[in-house]
Write a protein that holds these residues in place. Structure first.
Motif, PDB file in Angstrom:
ATOM      1  N   UNK A  43       3.982 -18.450  11.366  1.00 36.32           N
ATOM      2  CA  UNK A  43       4.917 -17.564  10.679  1.00 36.32           C
ATOM      3  C   UNK A  43       6.295 -18.187  10.596  1.00 36.32           C
ATOM      4  N   UNK A  44       7.181 -17.514   9.861  1.00 36.63           N
ATOM      5  CA  UNK A  44       8.541 -18.022   9.681  1.00 36.63           C
ATOM      6  C   UNK A  44       9.435 -17.713  10.869  1.00 36.63           C
ATOM      7  N   UNK A  53     -12.126  -9.420  -4.524  1.00 42.38           N
ATOM      8  CA  UNK A  53     -11.590  -8.213  -3.877  1.00 42.38           C
ATOM      9  C   UNK A  53     -10.440  -7.661  -4.719  1.00 42.38           C
ATOM     10  N   UNK A  54      -9.568  -8.550  -5.164  1.00 41.75           N
ATOM     11  CA  UNK A  54      -8.421  -8.162  -5.989  1.00 41.75           C
ATOM     12  C   UNK A  54      -8.882  -7.568  -7.318  1.00 41.75           C
ATOM     13  N   UNK A  55      -9.876  -8.211  -7.937  1.00 38.15           N
ATOM     14  CA  UNK A  55     -10.354  -7.772  -9.246  1.00 38.15           C
ATOM     15  C   UNK A  55     -11.033  -6.409  -9.176  1.00 38.15           C
ATOM     16  N   UNK A  56     -11.625  -6.086  -8.033  1.00 30.84           N
ATOM     17  CA  UNK A  56     -12.292  -4.796  -7.874  1.00 30.84           C
ATOM     18  C   UNK A  56     -11.335  -3.691  -7.432  1.00 30.84           C
ATOM     19  N   UNK A  57     -10.122  -4.067  -7.015  1.00 29.24           N
ATOM     20  CA  UNK A  57      -9.137  -3.057  -6.625  1.00 29.24           C
ATOM     21  C   UNK A  57      -8.811  -3.043  -5.152  1.00 29.24           C
ATOM     22  N   UNK A  58      -9.182  -4.113  -4.416  1.00 29.21           N
ATOM     23  CA  UNK A  58      -8.857  -4.219  -2.999  1.00 29.21           C
ATOM     24  C   UNK A  58      -7.453  -4.745  -2.769  1.00 29.21           C
ATOM     25  N   UNK A  59      -7.110  -4.945  -1.485  1.00 28.41           N
ATOM     26  CA  UNK A  59      -5.714  -5.207  -1.127  1.00 28.41           C
ATOM     27  C   UNK A  59      -5.444  -6.612  -0.587  1.00 28.41           C
ATOM     28  N   UNK A  60      -6.454  -7.324  -0.099  1.00 25.51           N
ATOM     29  CA  UNK A  60      -6.228  -8.576   0.620  1.00 25.51           C
ATOM     30  C   UNK A  60      -5.400  -9.586  -0.173  1.00 25.51           C
ATOM     31  N   UNK A  61      -5.703  -9.775  -1.452  1.00 30.41           N
ATOM     32  CA  UNK A  61      -4.998 -10.780  -2.245  1.00 30.41           C
ATOM     33  C   UNK A  61      -3.508 -10.475  -2.361  1.00 30.41           C
ATOM     34  N   UNK A  62      -3.173  -9.212  -2.570  1.00 29.91           N
ATOM     35  CA  UNK A  62      -1.762  -8.829  -2.699  1.00 29.91           C
ATOM     36  C   UNK A  62      -1.004  -9.106  -1.404  1.00 29.91           C
ATOM     37  N   UNK A  63      -1.610  -8.722  -0.273  1.00 29.26           N
ATOM     38  CA  UNK A  63      -0.939  -8.922   1.015  1.00 29.26           C
ATOM     39  C   UNK A  63      -0.870 -10.406   1.357  1.00 29.26           C
ATOM     40  N   UNK A  64      -1.894 -11.171   0.983  1.00 30.95           N
ATOM     41  CA  UNK A  64      -1.867 -12.613   1.203  1.00 30.95           C
ATOM     42  C   UNK A  64      -0.702 -13.244   0.457  1.00 30.95           C
ATOM     43  N   UNK A 100       2.100 -15.903   7.121  1.00 27.20           N
ATOM     44  CA  UNK A 100       2.879 -15.378   8.231  1.00 27.20           C
ATOM     45  C   UNK A 100       2.087 -14.192   8.770  1.00 27.20           C
ATOM     46  N   UNK A 101       1.409 -14.401   9.905  1.00 32.94           N
ATOM     47  CA  UNK A 101       0.440 -13.407  10.366  1.00 32.94           C
ATOM     48  C   UNK A 101       1.091 -12.086  10.777  1.00 32.94           C
ATOM     49  N   UNK A 102       2.313 -12.133  11.269  1.00 37.51           N
ATOM     50  CA  UNK A 102       3.000 -10.889  11.640  1.00 37.51           C
ATOM     51  C   UNK A 102       3.328 -10.093  10.381  1.00 37.51           C
ATOM     52  N   UNK A 103       3.825 -10.786   9.343  1.00 41.94           N
ATOM     53  CA  UNK A 103       4.109 -10.111   8.075  1.00 41.94           C
ATOM     54  C   UNK A 103       2.829  -9.548   7.465  1.00 41.94           C
ATOM     55  N   UNK A 104       1.748 -10.313   7.543  1.00 41.08           N
ATOM     56  CA  UNK A 104       0.497  -9.865   6.939  1.00 41.08           C
ATOM     57  C   UNK A 104       0.092  -8.506   7.507  1.00 41.08           C
ATOM     58  N   UNK A 105       0.027  -8.413   8.836  1.00 37.80           N
ATOM     59  CA  UNK A 105      -0.445  -7.156   9.416  1.00 37.80           C
ATOM     60  C   UNK A 105       0.581  -6.034   9.245  1.00 37.80           C
ATOM     61  N   UNK A 106       1.868  -6.359   9.254  1.00 34.20           N
ATOM     62  CA  UNK A 106       2.902  -5.333   9.072  1.00 34.20           C
ATOM     63  C   UNK A 106       2.842  -4.748   7.669  1.00 34.20           C
TER      64      UNK A 106
END
Length: 629
Positions: A298-299, A61-72, A98-104
């Protein structure tokens, strides 16, 4: 008054977020709907990303230009690299998040994205004319026009939560289900099924005796998911291992009649690879205990996710069950476990682009296609979003083959094999897994992402430079000979490696299992210091050269089959020698190449041979119909 969009995405979970970001970044005016804005990119089950197979998807996903890896990476509070003692093909990265941070973080990225609007509303209807999607209508009766629509509805289609005898209509705990949209899909003629998943209880941290559990720390020097991550921003925390016991199992067996999974209430198919605790006890009665893992959510929250204890028992039984586990005798449940049933669309009704065959311009992504997991959903969302944008822009579709990416393996499995249980990605599903490693995802796919408009030119140039450095260093290792002098042999003996008695190339030494690239550097360093990613790639390419060449030869055969196009209006019923079953599958699944046909269940080598000969005869007689690219 209404607004017209290029692409509308319904559902803002992991699939929807990736779809909307991809479409908007490719220049399409995009609208993303969420039933509740505070749960955009929510992690309703495990607070983690990745794992073996799943981590491969995140890297791709990251290599193709998606966002999940960055947010993870931005929300990671623990990293683990799995299977490090095994070969590079099956190593996988996993994070606790940290699931709250992830979605925020994800919500903020979406809000800032150019050409992307985010709205809170329940979409109740697709607007379809002449089997083409024209837009959607929400619960307020407002029409939003679109040239393409991506449905990423997760577990919301006729979602029904089970806690003992209690049945609660919901897409997730506390969120409304999608009823009208599910009914409309059936009325449009889609073949649909029912699946079941679930989530364990959350326990208050202060009610846990952690001294009774085994601490599991993360990596000291973690390798991030994203190629763009330069540092890990958050402090790292521990998880804790525990286990069930005889008393736990007795409680479950005694009350099994109260479980909706066993009293007949649940009709949906559960996930075989992530069973609930009652399923584990009943199906594996010989096991004296089962592992549970306490994972921080989460923290800045005291909620602990009790992995391995998912169930659908009544609340009072859940308390008894949890408190039977050593260290949880005083446990306080903050959120009970539950099972959830939901509708899905049999994915054989999709083209490899994830566009539906029944309605032009309608794409499906995520759990609506019968998959499980955040990573599988995000990967499909990216794929569907790209193809929705390409369709709007009248550009050729984006489809990879099984030799190019794990994402392609998953899509191919879904659209040509279908699924009757929640589909989960494993490395064992990929025939060419030695070529599709986590470590080379960027080398494989960044160029494709760049051509789609999802990467900058600088990112593309960086990958080209790394490829060049890898090739140059491999060439150096093959061409550089060392001689049996005292210093060299002393280094080899220290590494428990046999001394050399004649001139030997560096790549021959590196092929020795007991030696690493670092040892080769000590013997003969390169002219300049190389990036750690270059060194890792060089070592893998060298050590596994024979196996890699063998898989590349197999890929060549695959490409030959993929190059043979099946005419769009091939007269299937007129082909002699094919069984009625094969003919029916050809008409239903409509494979576009001989390679795709070869992967349809029940499609024998003899059937492939017959089909190939018939296509060749059509060409020879110049009676071949138009071919769909």
């Amino acid at each position: 008054m209404f607004k017209e969009y290029d692409v509308i995405v319904v559902g803002a979970g992991h699939a929807g977020c990736e779809a909307a970001l991809a479409a908007s970044r490719m220049g399409c005016k995009t609208l993303l709907f969420s039933i509740f804005l505070d749960t955009v990119a929510h992690m309703p089950c495990s607070p983690s990303i990745g794992g073996v197979g799943k981590g491969h998807l995140v890297k791709e996903i990251d290599a193709l230009g998606g966002e999940m890896a960055k947010v993870a990476d931005l929300s990671a509070i623990q990293y683990k690299r799995l299977n490090t003692r095994k070969g590079p093909a099956v190593r996988g990265t996993r994070t606790q998040n940290d699931k709250i941070r992830y979605r925020t973080i994800m919500k903020h990225i979406i809000e800032k994205q150019k050409d992307l609007e985010l709205k809170q509303s329940l979409v109740t209807q697709l607007v379809v004319e002449d089997r083409k999607v024209k837009g959607v209508v929400d619960e307020l009766g407002v029409f939003y026009g679109a040239k393409a629509v991506v449905l990423a509805t997760g577990t919301f289609l006729h979602g029904l939560i089970h806690i003992g005898k209690r049945k609660i209509p919901a897409g997730r705990a506390g969120e409304l289900p999608s009823i009208e949209l599910a009914d409309q899909l059936k009325s449009l003629g889609f073949v649909m099924g029912r699946m079941k998943t679930g989530t364990p209880a959350r326990i208050h941290r202060r009610s846990i005796d952690f001294s009774k559990f085994e601490e599991q720390k993360g990596e000291e020097n973690p390798i991030p998911f994203s190629i763009f991550t330069k540092e890990i921003p958050l402090p790292q925390v521990s998880c804790y291992f525990g286990r069930t016991n005889k008393r736990t199992h007795e409680i479950i067996k005694k009350n099994i009649h109260l479980s909706p999974l066993y009293d007949g209430s649940i009709k949906g198919t559960p996930a075989r690879y992530c069973p609930s605790i009652e399923d584990k006890i009943m199906k594996f009665p010989h096991k004296e205990h089962h592992q549970i893992i306490l994972e921080p959510e989460g923290l800045e929250t005291e909620e602990i996710y009790a992995s391995g204890t998912g169930n659908s028992f009544p609340y009072e039984i859940q308390i008894e069950l949890i408190r039977s586990i050593e260290g949880l005798e005083e446990a306080e449940i903050m959120r009970p476990a539950y099972a959830i049933e939901y509708d899905y669309v049999q994915p054989t009704q999709l083209y490899p682009t994830l566009e539906t065959k029944l309605v032009e311009g309608l794409f499906l992504a995520g759990q609506i296609n019968g998959t499980s997991g955040y990573e599988e959903a995000a990967a499909q969302g990216l794929w569907a979003g790209i193809n929705a944008a390409l369709k709007v822009q009248k550009r050729p579709p984006f489809v990879l083959d099984r030799s190019q990416a794990y994402i392609a393996v998953m899509i191919d499995d879904l659209v040509f094999k279908g699924t009757n249980e929640p589909y989960r990605m494993f490395t064992s599903r990929a025939e060419y897994r030695l070529l599709l490693r986590e470590d080379n995802a960027d080398l494989r796919l960044v160029e494709i992402g760049y051509k789609l408009g999802l990467h900058s030119k600088d990112t593309y140039k960086e990958i080209l430079e790394r490829k060049k450095e890898i090739a140059e260093e491999l060439k150096r290792l093959k061409s550089t000979k060392i001689y049996p002098i005292k210093r060299i042999n002393e280094i080899l003996v220290k590494k428990n490696s046999a001394p050399i008695s004649s001139p030997t190339t560096l790549d021959s030494l590196l092929k020795r299992p007991e030696l690493s690239y670092k040892d080769i550097e000590d013997i003969s360093p390169p002219d300049k210091e190389l990036d750690s990613r270059v060194k890792e790639e060089v070592e893998i390419e060298c050590k596994y050269e024979g196996y890699i060449k063998r898989q590349e030869a197999e890929v060549k055969k695959l490409k030959e089959l993929e190059s043979i196009k099946i005419p769009k209006d091939l007269p299937v019923d007129e082909i002699p020698g094919l069984s009625n079953e094969i003919k029916q599958k050809l008409k239903e699944l409509r494979p576009q190449t001989l390679g795709q046909a070869s992967r349809i269940p029940g499609f024998t080598p003899a059937a492939i041979s017959i089909l190939r000969i018939y296509i060749q005869k059509c060409k020879a007689s110049e009676k071949e119909p138009d071919v769909k690219d």
